[in-house]
Motif scaffolding. Structure first.
Motif, PDB file in Angstrom:
ATOM      1  N   ARG A  79      -6.360  42.089  35.083  1.00 59.68           N
ATOM      2  CA  ARG A  79      -5.524  42.351  33.988  1.00 59.68           C
ATOM      3  C   ARG A  79      -4.701  43.344  32.762  1.00 59.68           C
ATOM      4  N   ASP A  80      -3.864  43.079  33.921  1.00 59.99           N
ATOM      5  CA  ASP A  80      -2.595  43.977  33.810  1.00 59.99           C
ATOM      6  C   ASP A  80      -1.387  43.087  34.011  1.00 59.99           C
ATOM      7  N   GLY A  81      -0.884  42.629  33.279  1.00 60.40           N
ATOM      8  CA  GLY A  81       0.207  41.922  32.929  1.00 60.40           C
ATOM      9  C   GLY A  81       1.794  42.658  32.701  1.00 60.40           C
ATOM     10  N   THR A  82       1.904  44.235  32.672  1.00 64.14           N
ATOM     11  CA  THR A  82       2.982  45.030  33.266  1.00 64.14           C
ATOM     12  C   THR A  82       2.939  45.112  34.913  1.00 64.14           C
ATOM     13  N   ASN A 100       4.124  36.458  28.995  1.00 63.76           N
ATOM     14  CA  ASN A 100       4.711  37.297  28.450  1.00 63.76           C
ATOM     15  C   ASN A 100       3.322  38.293  29.209  1.00 63.76           C
ATOM     16  N   ASP A 143       1.708  40.196  28.044  1.00 66.34           N
ATOM     17  CA  ASP A 143       0.084  40.521  26.793  1.00 66.34           C
ATOM     18  C   ASP A 143      -0.360  39.323  27.207  1.00 66.34           C
ATOM     19  N   THR A 144      -0.081  38.377  26.922  1.00 67.52           N
ATOM     20  CA  THR A 144      -1.220  37.408  26.907  1.00 67.52           C
ATOM     21  C   THR A 144      -2.201  37.635  27.945  1.00 67.52           C
ATOM     22  N   ALA A 188      -3.672  39.916  28.602  1.00 65.39           N
ATOM     23  CA  ALA A 188      -4.550  40.922  28.258  1.00 65.39           C
ATOM     24  C   ALA A 188      -5.730  40.216  27.489  1.00 65.39           C
ATOM     25  N   GLN A 189      -5.360  39.346  26.975  1.00 65.91           N
ATOM     26  CA  GLN A 189      -6.180  38.327  26.266  1.00 65.91           C
ATOM     27  C   GLN A 189      -6.775  37.409  26.853  1.00 65.91           C
TER      28      GLN A 189
END
Length: 171
Positions: free
Chosen positions: A49-52, A67, A69-70, A72-73
């Motif tokens: 979950r590494d969106g960056t 996005n 941040d999504t 991570a969710q």
């Protein structure tokens, strides 16, 4: 974001330790040398979950709808990766294609995402550009360019079955 012990096997399936495999790319200590290594590191980033990282390895023209941040969710549980085919994308290439199947579980059901991803090397770094989904329902544009492959638009539902738009999920 979940993390792994340094000696844990890498989620990408190479059998190598995460720290010496995709971990070195996620940490920024190295850049993927090939399109396949970038694809594997992006899969591992979805697992962790590494969106960056996913955003940083996405072609600039496709970043506006993504996005980080999504990620991570997201509650998708990625369970395995199979590399089906690799076309170019080596250390001396500027473009490459990696076809893969990513297995996952969502809401107690098992699924798979089958994609043929396009990569480009820009300014010395490999980036994910876009992908097509073999066997998906064809649209007229995709069929005329490559019969049997359908290109998913950024605002289309993601073929992984998440219910999200492609650009906010696997895109």
């Amino acid at each position: 974001m979940p993390s792994l012990p340094t000696n844990a096997p890498c989620p990408c399936g190479t059998g190598d330790a995460y720290v010496s495999c995709c971990g070195k790319y996620h940490s920024g200590n190295a850049s993927a040398e090939t399109a396949e290594k970038l694809m594997r590191s992006r899969y591992s980033a979805f697992v962790l979950r590494d969106g960056t990282y996913l955003l940083s390895t996405l072609a600039e023209e496709n970043r506006s709808g993504f996005n980080a941040d999504t990620i991570a969710q997201d509650r998708t549980r990625w369970t395995g990766l199979e590399i089906i085919d690799v076309v170019s994308g080596g250390v001396l290439d500027q473009t490459g294609v990696v076809e893969f199947i990513a297995h996952f579980e969502e809401n107690g059901a098992k699924h798979q995402l089958h994609e043929r991803s396009n990569f480009e090397r820009r300014n010395g770094r490999w980036l994910y550009v876009d992908g097509v989904f073999p066997g998906a329902q064809r649209d007229a544009g995709a069929a005329s360019v490559n019969p049997g492959l359908a290109k998913t638009g950024r605002n289309d539902p993601c073929p992984c079955g998440s219910g999200k738009k492609f650009k906010k999920c696997c895109g």
